[in-house]
Design a protein around this motif. Structure first.
Motif, mmCIF file in Angstrom:
data_model
loop_
_atom_site.group_PDB
_atom_site.id
_atom_site.type_symbol
_atom_site.label_atom_id
_atom_site.label_comp_id
_atom_site.label_asym_id
_atom_site.label_seq_id
_atom_site.Cartn_x
_atom_site.Cartn_y
_atom_site.Cartn_z
ATOM 1 N N VAL A 157 19.785 -12.133 -12.473
ATOM 2 C CA VAL A 157 18.843 -10.550 -12.333
ATOM 3 C C VAL A 157 18.447 -10.794 -10.409
ATOM 4 O O VAL A 157 19.510 -9.789 -9.413
ATOM 5 N N GLY A 158 18.865 -12.471 -9.963
ATOM 6 C CA GLY A 158 18.995 -11.782 -8.548
ATOM 7 C C GLY A 158 19.812 -11.616 -7.812
ATOM 8 O O GLY A 158 20.272 -10.889 -6.519
ATOM 9 N N ASN A 159 21.610 -11.851 -8.726
ATOM 10 C CA ASN A 159 22.395 -11.570 -8.035
ATOM 11 C C ASN A 159 23.348 -10.185 -8.931
ATOM 12 O O ASN A 159 23.684 -9.399 -8.429
ATOM 13 N N TYR A 160 22.370 -9.382 -9.679
ATOM 14 C CA TYR A 160 22.702 -8.233 -10.343
ATOM 15 C C TYR A 160 23.293 -7.333 -8.960
ATOM 16 O O TYR A 160 21.848 -6.492 -8.113
ATOM 17 N N LYS A 161 23.876 -6.346 -8.971
ATOM 18 C CA LYS A 161 23.664 -5.406 -7.701
ATOM 19 C C LYS A 161 24.052 -3.953 -8.640
ATOM 20 O O LYS A 161 25.292 -3.559 -9.697
ATOM 21 N N LEU A 162 23.568 -3.228 -8.146
ATOM 22 C CA LEU A 162 24.297 -1.478 -9.052
ATOM 23 C C LEU A 162 23.493 -0.391 -7.333
ATOM 24 O O LEU A 162 23.329 -0.860 -6.250
ATOM 25 N N PHE A 163 25.681 -0.075 -7.535
ATOM 26 C CA PHE A 163 25.969 0.325 -6.581
ATOM 27 C C PHE A 163 26.188 -0.211 -5.794
ATOM 28 O O PHE A 163 25.683 -0.166 -4.125
ATOM 29 N N GLY A 164 26.323 -1.432 -5.756
ATOM 30 C CA GLY A 164 26.141 -2.470 -4.213
ATOM 31 C C GLY A 164 24.932 -2.720 -3.424
ATOM 32 O O GLY A 164 25.045 -3.733 -2.373
ATOM 33 N N ILE A 165 23.975 -2.410 -4.149
ATOM 34 C CA ILE A 165 22.933 -3.080 -3.524
ATOM 35 C C ILE A 165 21.977 -4.189 -4.477
ATOM 36 O O ILE A 165 21.895 -3.580 -6.371
ATOM 37 N N ARG A 166 21.567 -4.931 -4.141
ATOM 38 C CA ARG A 166 20.576 -6.181 -5.167
ATOM 39 C C ARG A 166 19.495 -5.205 -5.969
ATOM 40 O O ARG A 166 18.752 -4.063 -5.020
ATOM 41 N N PHE A 167 19.240 -6.248 -7.076
ATOM 42 C CA PHE A 167 18.454 -5.655 -7.973
ATOM 43 C C PHE A 167 16.705 -5.188 -7.228
ATOM 44 O O PHE A 167 16.313 -3.971 -7.568
ATOM 45 N N TYR A 168 16.005 -6.280 -7.066
ATOM 46 C CA TYR A 168 15.186 -6.545 -6.056
ATOM 47 C C TYR A 168 15.032 -4.745 -4.936
ATOM 48 O O TYR A 168 14.022 -5.098 -4.855
ATOM 49 N N ILE A 169 15.814 -5.173 -4.362
ATOM 50 C CA ILE A 169 15.626 -4.221 -3.678
ATOM 51 C C ILE A 169 15.868 -2.428 -3.877
ATOM 52 O O ILE A 169 14.519 -2.223 -3.442
ATOM 53 N N ILE A 170 16.282 -2.303 -4.960
ATOM 54 C CA ILE A 170 15.731 -0.644 -5.865
ATOM 55 C C ILE A 170 14.144 -1.213 -6.411
ATOM 56 O O ILE A 170 13.728 0.138 -6.596
ATOM 57 N N PHE A 171 14.316 -1.880 -7.099
ATOM 58 C CA PHE A 171 12.605 -2.735 -7.658
ATOM 59 C C PHE A 171 11.587 -2.202 -6.758
ATOM 60 O O PHE A 171 10.860 -1.324 -6.887
ATOM 61 N N MET A 172 12.186 -2.427 -5.399
ATOM 62 C CA MET A 172 11.184 -2.094 -3.933
ATOM 63 C C MET A 172 10.293 -1.087 -4.123
ATOM 64 O O MET A 172 9.255 -0.346 -3.897
ATOM 65 N N ILE A 173 11.854 0.236 -4.132
ATOM 66 C CA ILE A 173 12.091 1.185 -3.523
ATOM 67 C C ILE A 173 11.502 2.134 -4.359
ATOM 68 O O ILE A 173 10.371 2.777 -4.514
ATOM 69 N N LEU A 174 11.620 1.203 -5.982
ATOM 70 C CA LEU A 174 10.656 2.276 -6.772
ATOM 71 C C LEU A 174 8.917 2.060 -6.774
ATOM 72 O O LEU A 174 8.094 2.795 -7.483
ATOM 73 N N LEU A 175 8.644 0.989 -6.838
ATOM 74 C CA LEU A 175 7.722 0.396 -6.637
ATOM 75 C C LEU A 175 6.804 1.220 -5.437
ATOM 76 O O LEU A 175 5.192 2.081 -5.407
ATOM 77 N N TYR A 176 7.773 2.308 -3.905
ATOM 78 C CA TYR A 176 6.859 2.527 -2.956
ATOM 79 C C TYR A 176 6.487 4.120 -3.982
ATOM 80 O O TYR A 176 5.899 4.727 -3.397
ATOM 81 N N VAL A 177 7.815 4.866 -4.706
ATOM 82 C CA VAL A 177 7.545 5.903 -5.313
ATOM 83 C C VAL A 177 6.653 6.204 -6.199
ATOM 84 O O VAL A 177 6.021 6.955 -5.571
ATOM 85 N N LEU A 178 6.585 5.145 -7.175
ATOM 86 C CA LEU A 178 5.281 5.241 -7.923
ATOM 87 C C LEU A 178 4.681 5.166 -7.714
ATOM 88 O O LEU A 178 3.186 6.434 -7.468
ATOM 89 N N MET A 179 3.866 3.780 -6.995
ATOM 90 C CA MET A 179 2.219 4.245 -5.646
ATOM 91 C C MET A 179 1.791 5.089 -4.710
ATOM 92 O O MET A 179 1.326 5.834 -4.659
ATOM 93 N N THR A 180 3.408 6.050 -4.413
ATOM 94 C CA THR A 180 2.876 7.141 -3.555
ATOM 95 C C THR A 180 2.701 8.471 -4.536
ATOM 96 O O THR A 180 1.485 9.175 -4.260
ATOM 97 N N TRP A 181 3.043 7.871 -5.140
ATOM 98 C CA TRP A 181 2.832 8.809 -6.849
ATOM 99 C C TRP A 181 0.859 8.556 -6.985
ATOM 100 O O TRP A 181 0.489 9.667 -6.710
ATOM 101 N N VAL A 182 1.349 8.011 -7.614
ATOM 102 C CA VAL A 182 -0.300 7.489 -7.458
ATOM 103 C C VAL A 182 -1.195 7.470 -6.733
ATOM 104 O O VAL A 182 -2.343 8.510 -7.133
ATOM 105 N N MET A 183 -1.670 7.469 -5.528
ATOM 106 C CA MET A 183 -2.389 7.287 -4.474
ATOM 107 C C MET A 183 -1.985 8.906 -3.737
ATOM 108 O O MET A 183 -3.358 9.884 -3.473
#
Length: 318
Positions: A157-183
């Motif tokens: 999982v740590g080495n998995y990349k989507l469009f050249g971006i590591r999975f946990y970086i995408i996960f971090m961005i999705l968390l910001y999107v989700l929590m921005t909506w929640v707030m």
């Protein structure tokens, strides 16, 4: 009508827009000062390094907006990661290990929320106490040793990349999107801002201040769990010193992003900009060959200036 909407938007997000402009100007200057700064490799490297702090800053923002502060987040990352890591290393059971990491982190948040929300202990004192306890328990459980040998799926999982971006970086961005909506769109978010602005007025309006205060700290705890997992994925190891000082980085990023330490003001997009500026500033100092002993001074000055600017802006608005 359109001009009114634009004017209102500019007024509401004045701090965020200001810091975004500062970040853009900073990047332009650094692109000339160091050719390596704006390269794809360097940008992805900084995004990878900032992922843990960025996730912690989400929880820290929620807590600060509610009028509190959480000094235990760094040590909560260490304790939850250590307990979950020890279980994974011994059993190779990834699913249960993840549940342990998240469960321990949320439990720390629950304790913080109960102490501050229901027992009315000052947030600074309560979370400082849990910080010390978590740090001590991490060393007790690990006997001062680091832990590694996690399931291979975690490394995959740590080495998995989507469009050249590591999975946990995408996960971090999705968390910001989700929590921005929640707030912005949920009762939890609205009540958090209300409590931070005036807890007594919120209580008289029918808001369960104790419950929602505790919920804010539980959200912070959940973010600690996610940060611990991301850190484990990145390093494939957990050390007893893991998490040390991360609470200060998370607070600094939130403050730079325009979150008011007085509560009731701030946004997660602003915090994300603050994290970017804070982490890219550190990267720039390294690229420019600045003495490491001076780097803390530079970042400290930036934090003080950000707080001062927010304070002056608040007084003008009043």
């Amino acid at each position: 009508m359109r001009n009114e909407k634009v004017s209102r938007f500019m007024k509401i997000y004045r701090s965020e827009i200001s810091m975004l402009i500062v970040f853009i100007v900073f990047c332009i200057i650094m692109s000339f000062a160091s050719p390596a700064f704006c390269t794809k490799a360097n940008i992805l490297n900084v995004l990878s390094q900032m992922s843990v702090v960025a996730i912690l800053a989400i929880g820290q923002t929620v807590v600060i907006v509610s009028g509190g502060i959480d000094l235990s987040v760094g040590m909560a990352v260490g304790l939850s990661g250590m307990l979950g890591g020890m279980y994974m290393a011994r059993t190779q059971n990834l699913a249960v290990g993840i549940l342990i990491v998240l469960g321990v982190a949320v439990l720390v948040g629950l304790i913080n929320g109960f102490l501050t929300g229901y027992l009315k202990i000052a947030a600074f004192i309560a979370t400082l106490g849990t910080q010390v306890i978590c740090n001590s328990l991490t060393y007790v459980c690990s006997d001062g040793n680091s832990v590694s040998g996690f399931p291979k799926l975690m490394d995959t999982v740590g080495n998995y990349k989507l469009f050249g971006i590591r999975f946990y970086i995408i996960f971090m961005i999705l968390l910001y999107v989700l929590m921005t909506w929640v707030m912005s769109n949920t009762k939890t978010g609205r009540f958090t801002y209300a409590i931070g602005s005036n807890a007594e007025a919120s209580r008289l309006s029918g808001v369960n201040v104790k419950l929602f205060t505790m919920l804010c700290y539980m959200i912070s705890g959940l973010m600690c769990g996610f940060a611990a997992l991301v850190n484990m994925i990145r390093l494939m190891a957990v050390d007893p010193t893991t998490g040390s000082g991360l609470e200060m980085d998370a607070i600094a990023a939130a403050v730079i992003g325009g979150v008011s330490m007085a509560g009731g003001k701030g946004s997660l997009p602003g915090t994300f900009i603050g994290v970017l500026l804070y982490c890219f500033l550190r990267n720039a100092l390294n690229l420019l060959g600045i003495n490491p002993f001076w780097q803390g001074t530079v970042t400290g000055v930036v934090i003080v200036v950000a707080v001062l600017a927010e304070s002056i802006a608040s007084k003008r608005n009043k």
